[in-house]
Design an enzyme around this catalytic site. Structure first.
Site, PDB file in Angstrom:
ATOM      1  N   HIS A 124      -6.939 -21.514 -81.567  1.00  0.00           N
ATOM      2  CA  HIS A 124      -7.893 -20.487 -81.146  1.00  0.00           C
ATOM      3  C   HIS A 124      -9.332 -20.878 -81.494  1.00  0.00           C
ATOM      4  CE1 HIS A 124      -4.321 -18.084 -80.371  1.00  0.00           C
ATOM      5  NE2 HIS A 124      -5.102 -17.328 -79.641  1.00  0.00           N
ATOM      6  N   HIS A 181       4.474 -26.631 -89.872  1.00  0.00           N
ATOM      7  CA  HIS A 181       3.308 -26.436 -90.743  1.00  0.00           C
ATOM      8  C   HIS A 181       3.214 -24.992 -91.210  1.00  0.00           C
ATOM      9  CE1 HIS A 181      -0.867 -26.034 -92.084  1.00  0.00           C
ATOM     10  NE2 HIS A 181      -0.849 -27.336 -92.276  1.00  0.00           N
ATOM     11  N   GLU A 211       3.382 -23.474 -94.849  1.00  0.00           N
ATOM     12  CA  GLU A 211       2.383 -22.442 -95.130  1.00  0.00           C
ATOM     13  C   GLU A 211       2.656 -21.134 -94.392  1.00  0.00           C
ATOM     14  OE1 GLU A 211      -1.522 -23.983 -94.522  1.00  0.00           O
ATOM     15  OE2 GLU A 211      -1.169 -25.769 -95.749  1.00  0.00           O
ATOM     16  N   HIS A 243       2.173 -33.985 -95.122  1.00  0.00           N
ATOM     17  CA  HIS A 243       3.159 -32.922 -95.337  1.00  0.00           C
ATOM     18  C   HIS A 243       4.580 -33.484 -95.306  1.00  0.00           C
ATOM     19  CE1 HIS A 243       0.572 -29.517 -95.643  1.00  0.00           C
ATOM     20  NE2 HIS A 243       0.031 -29.673 -94.446  1.00  0.00           N
TER      21      HIS A 243
END
Length: 296
Positions: A124, A181, A211, A243
């Site tokens: 976004h 993620h 997360e 990650h």
């Protein structure tokens, strides 16, 4: 004095209008239409790990094969990643800088393709950037392509692609745990929705997030309830970056491998990002057709 102020106030709009008229004339090149020049901008979060380039090369090669006559540019959204790469002698642009350069190069139509997995906060942010360039002008058309998961068709294609990536020596009693993620954004719900559709095909495939929700502890409890003794750990991210190497497969106490191993579950990490698999890349590249179809 009042008369002088009034004249000044009247003259300001007149000067502004004259400036705008001059700008329009200059932009129109005295009535000559600007030749159409179409470009593609691929936008990823980015990675500073050398191994990640395999994923990006795969995306670039597939995009060039699909659209061989359209120039291609790259941008990374992460300032930290761009800074790290600059120290290594590699200079990647932000989306804003990349688009400004494309304007300077004379591109009139640009398809900006997100390489994000879901339409989360970063996606976004990119939408706002594209919207800003629409507002200021400079391009005749600039449109943004969807991330990997945006429609039900995307979900079905992602289910099929995921099932194809599972190692062939995995037994049906073994779990496959995908690490996404995750985000605070409402689009985090895509992970749970995809897991539900995956489990209709294979009940021992799970998706957790670093997360977001579900977290590693949530997945561990489900694996224990199902008495699963072995799990394949795979990143559900375009790149097998920090990650995947540390949070998923690392040796630290809070890594997923350590959390599951302490619970008595044998772990087999697979360090390959989704963009290393052709079926996932095809979903992203197919989304470029959306913007391009509006340029005809």
């Amino acid at each position: 004095m009042l008369s002088m102020k009034k004249n000044i106030l009247i003259s300001i709009p007149a000067i502004f209008m004259s400036f705008c008229l001059c700008a329009v004339v200059l932009a129109g090149d005295h009535g000559h239409k600007t030749p159409k020049k179409v470009g593609i901008l691929l936008v990823a979060f980015g990675s500073s790990l050398p191994g990640a380039q395999v994923s990006f090369d795969n995306i670039e090669n597939t995009t060039k094969a699909a659209y061989p006559d359209i120039p291609l540019r790259w941008a990374y959204t992460s300032h930290i990643i761009r800074k790290k790469l600059a120290k290594q002698g590699r200079h990647l642009d932000s989306p804003e800088v990349a688009l400004a350069k494309m304007q300077d190069e004379g591109f009139t139509h640009v398809a900006v393709q997100s390489l994000h997995t879901i339409g989360g906060a970063e996606y976004h942010d990119l939408r706002r950037t594209v919207g800003a360039f629409k507002a200021i002008g400079g391009f005749q058309r600039i449109l943004l392509g969807n991330p990997l998961l945006a429609t039900q068709q995307d979900m079905q294609l992602a289910v099929a692609a995921t099932l194809k990536t599972i190692p062939q020596d995995r037994q049906k009693s073994d779990a496959v745990v995908l690490m996404g993620h995750g985000t605070h954004h409402p689009s985090n719900a895509f992970y749970a929705a995809l897991m539900w559709q995956l489990q209709l095909k294979d009940p021992n495939v799970f998706i957790g997030t670093v997360e977001g929700y579900p977290a590693a502890d949530d997945i561990r409890e489900i694996l224990l309830q199902k008495k699963i003794k072995k799990a394949y750990l795979m990143p559900f991210m375009s790149v097998a970056g920090d990650h995947a190497k540390n949070d998923m497969a690392g040796d630290e106490d809070d890594s997923w491998k350590s959390i599951f191993t302490k619970a008595g579950i044998q772990c087999v990490p697979i360090l390959k990002g989704t963009a290393e698999y052709p079926d996932f890349v095809d979903i992203w590249v197919s989304h470029i057709r959306g913007p391009l179809s509006h340029f005809d």
